[in-house]
Structure formats: C-alpha cells, structure tokens
Write an enzyme that holds these catalytic residues in place. Structure first.
Site, PDB file in Angstrom:
ATOM      1  N   ASP A  64     -21.808  53.968   0.994  1.00  0.00           N
ATOM      2  CA  ASP A  64     -22.600  53.569   1.963  1.00  0.00           C
ATOM      3  C   ASP A  64     -21.481  55.220   3.223  1.00  0.00           C
ATOM      4  O   ASP A  64     -22.111  55.467   4.353  1.00  0.00           O
ATOM      5  CB  ASP A  64     -21.940  52.267   3.319  1.00  0.00           C
ATOM      6  CG  ASP A  64     -22.724  51.516   2.774  1.00  0.00           C
ATOM      7  OD1 ASP A  64     -23.925  51.694   2.177  1.00  0.00           O
ATOM      8  OD2 ASP A  64     -22.034  50.423   2.696  1.00  0.00           O
ATOM      9  N   GLU A 113     -30.394  49.627   6.495  1.00  0.00           N
ATOM     10  CA  GLU A 113     -31.053  48.040   6.318  1.00  0.00           C
ATOM     11  C   GLU A 113     -30.439  47.458   7.551  1.00  0.00           C
ATOM     12  O   GLU A 113     -31.051  46.405   7.839  1.00  0.00           O
ATOM     13  CB  GLU A 113     -30.468  47.779   5.589  1.00  0.00           C
ATOM     14  CG  GLU A 113     -28.929  47.782   5.082  1.00  0.00           C
ATOM     15  CD  GLU A 113     -28.756  47.532   3.618  1.00  0.00           C
ATOM     16  OE1 GLU A 113     -29.373  46.752   2.589  1.00  0.00           O
ATOM     17  OE2 GLU A 113     -27.096  47.804   2.895  1.00  0.00           O
TER      18      GLU A 113
HETATM   19  O1  F6P Z   1     -21.806  48.077   0.166  1.00  0.00           O
HETATM   20  C1  F6P Z   1     -22.830  49.358  -0.592  1.00  0.00           C
HETATM   21  C2  F6P Z   1     -24.362  48.207  -0.752  1.00  0.00           C
HETATM   22  O2  F6P Z   1     -24.950  49.398  -0.843  1.00  0.00           O
HETATM   23  C3  F6P Z   1     -24.508  47.930   0.800  1.00  0.00           C
HETATM   24  O3  F6P Z   1     -25.231  49.780   1.758  1.00  0.00           O
HETATM   25  C4  F6P Z   1     -25.000  47.699   0.920  1.00  0.00           C
HETATM   26  O4  F6P Z   1     -25.269  46.777   1.983  1.00  0.00           O
HETATM   27  C5  F6P Z   1     -24.766  46.088  -0.217  1.00  0.00           C
HETATM   28  O5  F6P Z   1     -23.992  47.094  -0.819  1.00  0.00           O
HETATM   29  C6  F6P Z   1     -25.648  45.231  -1.108  1.00  0.00           C
HETATM   30  O6  F6P Z   1     -24.908  44.492  -1.871  1.00  0.00           O
HETATM   31  P1  F6P Z   1     -25.163  43.859  -3.034  1.00  0.00           P
HETATM   32  O7  F6P Z   1     -25.888  44.590  -4.376  1.00  0.00           O
HETATM   33  O8  F6P Z   1     -24.370  42.855  -3.538  1.00  0.00           O
HETATM   34  O9  F6P Z   1     -26.884  43.681  -2.183  1.00  0.00           O
END
Ligand code: F6P
Length: 341
Positions: free
Chosen positions: A127, A221
């Site tokens: 991110d 998102e």
């Molecule tokens: O923190 C990195 C990230 O890829 C974010 O962009 C995203 O919202 C989140 O992790 C998704 O997390 P997980 O893979 O645990 O659903």
C-alpha cells in the site's frame, strides 16, 4: 548474538529478499546466528521457530511471499502476550528481533520495545502508506502488476465498447490506484482520501465513450462516495480492527451501467497484486533494508525502523513510522486529475 526474524501482516513481494539480506549480512560481517519465527507475532508468542541459516536463505531472493509465513496475530490483544514473547525469546537465547511488517506489525514492535524488547523494524506494505519512508518494498511490484492488468483491460474494453472498473488494493491510502491509474492512462482514479461524486464519475465515463475510447475507472478498495450517494456493503473485521474490503468496484459498475446505459464490468485485482516475484526495484530496496536493519541491530539502535529517504537508507523511530498513515497529498491527486474524463 542471536537474532529472531519475523514477517507479519499481508505478504508482499520482497519479504524473502529482506530475510536473505538480513541473514547474509549478519553472518558475514558480525558472525550472528538467526532464528526464524513463523507467521508473524504468532511465532514468538508460541515459540514456533524454523532454522534460518545460510542454506535456508539460499535461492529466495526472487521468490514472492515469505518463507517464514505471515499472520495478522495481534499479540497486544492476548492476555500476557508480551511476557510470553519475552520468555520465549529468553528460552531460545534470542537477543534481538528484526520485525518486517506494516503499520500493525510495527505498531506491536513499538509497544514491545516500550516493554524492553530489543527490536528493529523493516517497513513492508504494497500500500506504500507507512509514514517516514518514501517507499515500502512491494509497492513497485504491485503497481507494475496493476498497470499491466489495466493495459490488458484497455484492449478488451475497446473491442466491446464497455466501461471497465478496476478495483485495486488500498484500504486507507490510494497510492496503488494513483500510480497504476496514472501509468496506464485511466479515465478516472478514485481513492479513499477523496470521496467521489458519482455524477462526476458518470460524466467522465460518458465523455470517454463519446470519443470512442473505452473508459477505465481505477478504484482503490477503500474509496467511497460522498455521503448519501450510494449504499456500500461492510465486511468482517480482523484482529487489528480493519474491515475486510472488496465490493466498491462491482457497486460502481452497476451504478455506471444504470446511469450510462452502457455495459460496465468490474475486475478485482485482489491478491494477484501481492503475489509472485518482486520487481528489480523492490529486490534492491528490500536488500538494502535488510542490510541496514542488521547494522541497526549491531549498533544497538533498537526501537527504530529503516526507511528510504530520497536515495538514502535512514533510521527513524518506530513511533514516527506508525503514528499516522502516509496518505496521498492533494497536490499528487491534482496531477492525476488533469487526465480525468
Ligand atoms: O495491507 C496490505 C493489504 O494488501 C491491503 O491493501 C488490503 O486491504 C489488505 O492487505 C488485505 O488483507 P487480507 O489479505 O488479509 O485480506
């Protein structure tokens, strides 16, 4: 000296490159021994380890993911968690930790340091929203993957005269959307920092259709409409209280199709952005972070995180890194807005 290494939070390309560099530098220059803790903070909490010697890190530089495994375990929410980590470290003869992670993992590292644990942080997240470092490794790879995907979606959108809504990661910060959208010439880019006006988005999409060039909307998102404009679904929360996102792309596609009468499809890039081999930029950044993290351990600069500032690797306090998120500034978004519509 025995050093424990762990990777926490969402995986990202370049984690293995950091692990390799940390271990190689520590063995070669300081004669250190290493212990790998499995699955983020779960490893030190439960004393779950794996060997981390020269052989264990051989051949992992270009490999995605993390050989140590990862988790979103929040040990600050576990009764006696800090004491268990300290006891396990003492039992294993581990003197110091290198914690590789994002705001959550490093937030825990900061609190552990306050409790006397010797820890150095390495900033990781696709991110790119960690404060006090210009870039985190993994971001460049994610942007390249998203850019390539958007380029590919352009050609199919053209052929079918469709609007394509591409949802990329970015819960609180729109860096991936901003960079991939700019690089791939998106019609409009929507990020969490700027609640969007659905009327403006529709107008941008319609103007693109008028020029016979298919619109591509890139949406982070975590992006959301101005208050009262559209209903959005909410998801479950993880151990750090973050809602599991996903759905804004589909919601936008429905709304745009209704408003324009043109077929609109959504594509969620999801974990594809976090997978596979790191870019050359991320391999170099991750390697420099690893080398500098072990130097910080050697110099006893505990409670710090290695950070990229310009082209130099600096050390910053873990609190500076985790106190607030690095979001997209207005002027960066304004540069992208030139190309909307
Ligand atoms: O923190 C990195 C990230 O890829 C974010 O962009 C995203 O919202 C989140 O992790 C998704 O997390 P997980 O893979 O645990 O659903």
């Amino acid at each position: 000296m025995r050093v424990g290494v762990l990777t926490g939070g969402g995986d990202c390309p370049g984690l293995n490159a950091v692990i390799r560099a940390t271990v190689r530098k520590g063995i070669k220059d300081y004669g250190y021994e290493f212990v790998g803790f499995r699955d983020g903070w779960r490893g030190p909490l439960e004393g779950d380890t794996m060997p981390l010697d020269r052989a264990a890190v051989s051949g992992i530089l270009p490999r995605g993911g993390t050989i140590l495994g990862s988790s979103r375990t929040n040990l600050m929410k576990i009764d006696g968690g800090v004491e268990r980590v300290k006891d396990n470290m003492a039992g294993l003869g581990v003197d110091a930790l290198v914690a590789i992670g994002g705001e959550d993992t490093l937030g825990v590292a900061r609190q552990l340091h306050d409790h006397g644990v010797k820890v150095v942080g390495v900033p990781k997240t696709i991110d790119n929203d960690l404060n006090a470092t210009d870039y985190t490794f993994g971001f460049d790879t994610a942007v390249n993957i998203a850019t390539e995907a958007i380029d590919r979606l352009h050609t199919t959108a053209e052929s079918h005269h469709r609007a394509l809504i591409v949802e990329v990661m970015g819960r609180h910060a729109g860096w991936i959307a901003l960079h991939s959208g700019m690089a791939a010439g998106a019609n409009v880019i929507l990020i969490p920092e700027h609640p969007f006006d659905i009327d403006d988005v529709t107008a941008h999409v319609e103007s693109r259709f008028k020029t016979n060039y298919a619109p591509i909307v890139v949406v982070a998102e975590g992006a959301h409409p101005k208050e009262g404009q559209m209903e959005l679904a909410t998801g479950d929360k993880d151990a750090f209280g973050h809602v599991r996102l996903g759905g804004i792309g589909q919601r936008l596609a429905e709304e745009i199709e209704t408003r324009t009468g043109k077929e609109s499809r959504s594509v969620v890039l999801g974990h594809v952005q976090r997978g596979g081999t790191p870019s050359a930029f991320d391999r170099v950044l991750a390697t420099r972070f690893g080398v500098n993290a072990i130097e910080a351990v050697h110099n006893e600069e505990f409670g710090t995180m290695v950070a990229l500032q310009g082209t130099e690797i600096a050390r910053v306090g873990l609190s500076a890194a985790t106190d607030k998120l690095k979001t997209v500034p207005d002027e960066r978004y304004a540069e992208a807005e030139v190309f909307f519509g």
